[in-house]
Design a protein around this motif. Structure first.
Motif, PDB file in Angstrom:
ATOM      1  N   ALA A  74       0.838  -1.205   0.000  1.00 36.74           N
ATOM      2  CA  ALA A  74       0.000   0.000   0.000  1.00 36.74           C
ATOM      3  C   ALA A  74       0.872   1.254   0.000  1.00 36.74           C
ATOM      4  O   ALA A  74       0.558   2.235  -0.689  1.00 36.74           O
ATOM      5  CB  ALA A  74      -0.930   0.000   1.206  1.00 36.74           C
ATOM      6  N   PHE A  75       1.960   1.233   0.759  1.00 36.10           N
ATOM      7  CA  PHE A  75       2.881   2.363   0.770  1.00 36.10           C
ATOM      8  C   PHE A  75       3.443   2.592  -0.632  1.00 36.10           C
ATOM      9  O   PHE A  75       3.497   3.724  -1.110  1.00 36.10           O
ATOM     10  CB  PHE A  75       4.016   2.113   1.771  1.00 36.10           C
ATOM     11  N   CYS A  76       3.853   1.502  -1.295  1.00 37.46           N
ATOM     12  CA  CYS A  76       4.390   1.607  -2.660  1.00 37.46           C
ATOM     13  C   CYS A  76       3.345   2.135  -3.627  1.00 37.46           C
ATOM     14  O   CYS A  76       3.656   2.978  -4.478  1.00 37.46           O
ATOM     15  CB  CYS A  76       4.902   0.254  -3.134  1.00 37.46           C
ATOM     16  N   ASP A  77       2.118   1.637  -3.511  1.00 36.04           N
ATOM     17  CA  ASP A  77       1.039   2.133  -4.374  1.00 36.04           C
ATOM     18  C   ASP A  77       0.865   3.629  -4.225  1.00 36.04           C
ATOM     19  O   ASP A  77       0.787   4.363  -5.215  1.00 36.04           O
ATOM     20  CB  ASP A  77      -0.282   1.436  -4.047  1.00 36.04           C
ATOM     21  N   ASP A  78       0.797   4.096  -2.986  1.00 36.71           N
ATOM     22  CA  ASP A  78       0.640   5.526  -2.728  1.00 36.71           C
ATOM     23  C   ASP A  78       1.825   6.318  -3.285  1.00 36.71           C
ATOM     24  O   ASP A  78       1.650   7.382  -3.872  1.00 36.71           O
ATOM     25  CB  ASP A  78       0.494   5.797  -1.230  1.00 36.71           C
ATOM     26  N   LEU A  79       3.015   5.789  -3.094  1.00 36.42           N
ATOM     27  CA  LEU A  79       4.224   6.445  -3.578  1.00 36.42           C
ATOM     28  C   LEU A  79       4.218   6.559  -5.094  1.00 36.42           C
ATOM     29  O   LEU A  79       4.479   7.631  -5.656  1.00 36.42           O
ATOM     30  CB  LEU A  79       5.448   5.658  -3.102  1.00 36.42           C
ATOM     31  N   VAL A  80       3.898   5.479  -5.778  1.00 39.41           N
ATOM     32  CA  VAL A  80       3.873   5.486  -7.242  1.00 39.41           C
ATOM     33  C   VAL A  80       2.788   6.410  -7.760  1.00 39.41           C
ATOM     34  O   VAL A  80       3.028   7.210  -8.675  1.00 39.41           O
ATOM     35  CB  VAL A  80       3.694   4.046  -7.788  1.00 39.41           C
ATOM     36  N   HIS A  81       1.599   6.345  -7.169  1.00 40.59           N
ATOM     37  CA  HIS A  81       0.509   7.205  -7.631  1.00 40.59           C
ATOM     38  C   HIS A  81       0.817   8.684  -7.410  1.00 40.59           C
ATOM     39  O   HIS A  81       0.553   9.507  -8.290  1.00 40.59           O
ATOM     40  CB  HIS A  81      -0.806   6.814  -6.953  1.00 40.59           C
ATOM     41  N   SER A  82       1.383   9.014  -6.270  1.00 38.82           N
ATOM     42  CA  SER A  82       1.715  10.422  -6.019  1.00 38.82           C
ATOM     43  C   SER A  82       2.841  10.887  -6.938  1.00 38.82           C
ATOM     44  O   SER A  82       2.842  12.031  -7.373  1.00 38.82           O
ATOM     45  CB  SER A  82       2.058  10.655  -4.552  1.00 38.82           C
ATOM     46  N   ALA A  83       3.794  10.025  -7.242  1.00 40.08           N
ATOM     47  CA  ALA A  83       4.893  10.389  -8.137  1.00 40.08           C
ATOM     48  C   ALA A  83       4.392  10.571  -9.571  1.00 40.08           C
ATOM     49  O   ALA A  83       4.906  11.407 -10.300  1.00 40.08           O
ATOM     50  CB  ALA A  83       5.989   9.336  -8.076  1.00 40.08           C
ATOM     51  N   GLN A  84       3.411   9.787  -9.969  1.00 39.10           N
ATOM     52  CA  GLN A  84       2.878   9.900 -11.321  1.00 39.10           C
ATOM     53  C   GLN A  84       2.080  11.189 -11.502  1.00 39.10           C
ATOM     54  O   GLN A  84       1.992  11.704 -12.607  1.00 39.10           O
ATOM     55  CB  GLN A  84       1.991   8.689 -11.657  1.00 39.10           C
ATOM     56  N   ARG A  85       1.512  11.702 -10.421  1.00 39.70           N
ATOM     57  CA  ARG A  85       0.708  12.933 -10.507  1.00 39.70           C
ATOM     58  C   ARG A  85       1.574  14.170 -10.621  1.00 39.70           C
ATOM     59  O   ARG A  85       1.087  15.208 -11.018  1.00 39.70           O
ATOM     60  CB  ARG A  85      -0.196  13.055  -9.285  1.00 39.70           C
ATOM     61  N   THR A  86       2.848  14.073 -10.234  1.00 42.52           N
ATOM     62  CA  THR A  86       3.696  15.271 -10.276  1.00 42.52           C
ATOM     63  C   THR A  86       4.334  15.464 -11.609  1.00 42.52           C
ATOM     64  O   THR A  86       4.346  14.691 -12.465  1.00 42.52           O
ATOM     65  CB  THR A  86       4.797  15.211  -9.200  1.00 42.52           C
TER      66      THR A  86
END
Length: 91
Positions: free
Chosen positions: A79-91
């Motif tokens: 879940a941490f990785c999912d959040d990290l990847v999703h937030s990185a993709q939005r930037t």
């Protein structure tokens, strides 16, 4: 990609793995799990730089603060990785 690019890439990867090896054991274990996950979802390099290098930066800050790896990322690494990847993709 020329030979110079390949050599430079290998130097960067060796420096990266040296940073991982310098982490405490609990952080190394969590990092390896995160690395597998990130490789599996194909989000190693995002537009704003290298995700794995950012994880090591984050972990080094946690070590400096005297926190354990699971204190930094929580119990659900995926879940941490999912959040990290999703937030990185939005930037």
């Amino acid at each position: 990609m020329g030979i110079h690019d390949i050599i430079e890439g290998k130097k960067q990867w060796r420096a990266h793995t040296a940073r991982v090896k310098a982490l405490p054991p609990d952080y190394r274990i969590v990092y390896k799990e995160m690395q597998k996950y990130v490789f599996k979802v194909g989000a190693v390099d995002l537009p704003e730089g290298n995700l794995l290098a950012g994880i090591i930066d984050f972990f080094e800050e946690g070590v400096a603060a005297g926190k354990g790896a699971l204190e930094v990322v929580g119990d659900d690494i995926a879940a941490f990785c999912d959040d990290l990847v999703h937030s990185a993709q939005r930037t």
